[in-house]
Design an enzyme around this catalytic site. Structure first.
Site, PDB file in Angstrom:
ATOM      1  CG  ASN A  10      -6.364   0.578   3.831  1.00  0.00           C
ATOM      2  OD1 ASN A  10      -6.559   1.797   3.816  1.00  0.00           O
ATOM      3  ND2 ASN A  10      -6.560  -0.164   4.916  1.00  0.00           N
ATOM      4  CE  LYS A  12      -3.311  -0.171   6.714  1.00  0.00           C
ATOM      5  NZ  LYS A  12      -2.674  -1.107   7.642  1.00  0.00           N
ATOM      6  CG  HIS A  97      -8.567  -2.022   8.316  1.00  0.00           C
ATOM      7  ND1 HIS A  97      -7.641  -1.927   9.332  1.00  0.00           N
ATOM      8  CD2 HIS A  97      -7.885  -2.422   7.211  1.00  0.00           C
ATOM      9  CE1 HIS A  97      -6.446  -2.255   8.844  1.00  0.00           C
ATOM     10  NE2 HIS A  97      -6.564  -2.562   7.567  1.00  0.00           N
ATOM     11  CD  GLU A  99      -4.670  -0.134  10.491  1.00  0.00           C
ATOM     12  OE1 GLU A  99      -5.119   0.760   9.752  1.00  0.00           O
ATOM     13  OE2 GLU A  99      -3.691  -0.846  10.171  1.00  0.00           O
ATOM     14  CD  GLU A 169      -6.423  -6.244   5.798  1.00  0.00           C
ATOM     15  OE1 GLU A 169      -5.704  -5.943   4.841  1.00  0.00           O
ATOM     16  OE2 GLU A 169      -6.787  -5.429   6.659  1.00  0.00           O
ATOM     17  N   GLY A 175       1.313  -4.683   8.824  1.00  0.00           N
ATOM     18  CA  GLY A 175       2.361  -3.701   9.099  1.00  0.00           C
ATOM     19  C   GLY A 175       3.523  -4.268   9.890  1.00  0.00           C
ATOM     20  CB  SER A 215       3.397  -8.181   5.604  1.00  0.00           C
ATOM     21  OG  SER A 215       3.414  -7.473   6.830  1.00  0.00           O
TER      22      SER A 215
HETATM   23  P1  13P Z   1       0.226  -3.848   5.357  1.00  0.00           P
HETATM   24  O1  13P Z   1       0.213  -4.275   3.925  1.00  0.00           O
HETATM   25  O2  13P Z   1       0.987  -2.570   5.594  1.00  0.00           O
HETATM   26  O3  13P Z   1       0.632  -4.969   6.274  1.00  0.00           O
HETATM   27  O4  13P Z   1      -1.305  -3.476   5.730  1.00  0.00           O
HETATM   28  C1  13P Z   1      -2.298  -4.379   5.467  1.00  0.00           C
HETATM   29  C2  13P Z   1      -3.606  -3.709   5.684  1.00  0.00           C
HETATM   30  O5  13P Z   1      -3.987  -3.418   6.797  1.00  0.00           O
HETATM   31  C3  13P Z   1      -4.414  -3.387   4.487  1.00  0.00           C
HETATM   32  O6  13P Z   1      -5.700  -3.028   4.843  1.00  0.00           O
END
Ligand code: 13P
Length: 256
Positions: A10, A12, A97, A99, A169, A175, A215
């Site tokens: 992903n 983003k 997601h 976010e 997640e 992140g 992560s």
């Molecule tokens: P990270 O791997 O940067 O923690 O992000 C995970 C994520 O949100 C994947 O959709």
């Protein structure tokens, strides 16, 4: 039950179309057609067409979008329909997601509308769930995951559910560099599969793939993927570099 792992990148809001092409050229050489894992890459909308041109003959790597609208067309300025994504050749769409839930106010009902439209169109959702740190500390993990699953997957057809990928997640691990321990991931995945079993029955529960996200890095992939109910990973930061993402894919292939 032997479920083929699925590792998805992903990206983003990262990488231009040019950068996406450079990544895919390198990455495809590094993974070299391994058929032990399924792989998907989710670039930004504007990089989907250029990415598809490179992936059209890939035996391993599928194309994913990061979002979609649930309506077929109409007055929805700035939105992208599933038909538009299908026309490019997108195989998966990430929905729900954290976010999008937290920053863009998406709720379970909206995510459910997207899941239904994706199923109707024959495009596979990567359906994300996960609790915040506050919810975890408050002992609400199971009630939050259950609500996200029951409301987000409401009225879906169990035949189509097998094509759905679920991504667990935990929001506190995204992140932050703070990965869930393999035991924490396994516990949440086993619970998720048990709720899927209640709603959709044994066949769907046994076959559906549940990714872990938060992560994930090359050096923690094997341990996470070694857990019984962890069937893949949804990777953010560590998927932006072709070597690092290829290492994650290779480590996922040899975790058992
Ligand atoms: P990270 O791997 O940067 O923690 O992000 C995970 C994520 O949100 C994947 O959709």
């Amino acid at each position: 039950m032997n479920r083929k792992p699925i590792i998805a990148a992903n990206w983003k809001m990262n990488k231009t179309a040019t950068e996406a092409v450079q990544f895919i050229e390198k990455f495809e050489n590094l993974v070299g057609g391994s058929s032990l894992v399924d792989i998907a890459i989710a670039p930004a909308f504007i990089a989907l067409s250029a990415s598809k041109e490179l992936l059209v003959n890939s035996s391993t790597t599928a194309l994913a979008a990061q979002n979609c609208h649930f309506e077929e067309s109409g007055a929805f300025t700035g939105e992208i329909s599933i038909g538009m994504l299908k026309d490019i050749g997108v195989d998966y769409v990430i929905i729900g997601h954290s976010e999008r839930r937290a920053i863009f106010g998406e709720n379970d009902a909206l995510i459910n509308a997207k899941a239904k439209s994706l199923h109707a169109a024959g495009v596979n959702p990567i359906f994300c769930i996960g609790e915040t740190l506050e919810e975890r500390d408050g002992g609400e993990i199971e009630s939050v995951l259950r609500r996200q699953l029951e409301d987000g997957l409401k009225d879906l057809d169990s035949v189509n559910m097998i094509q759905t990928v679920i991504a667990y997640e935990p929001v506190w691990a995204i992140g932050t560099g703070r990965t869930a321990t393999p035991e924490q991931a396994q516990e949440a995945h086993a619970f998720t599969r048990s709720v899927i079993r209640e709603i959709f029955g044994d066949s769907v529960a046994d076959q559906i793939r549940i990714q872990y996200g938060g992560s994930v890095k090359p050096d923690n992939t094997k341990e996470l993927m070694g857990q019984e109910d962890v069937d893949g990973a949804l990777v953010g930061g560590a998927s932006l570099d072709p070597e690092s993402f290829a290492d994650i894919c290779k480590n996922a292939a040899i975790s058992d």
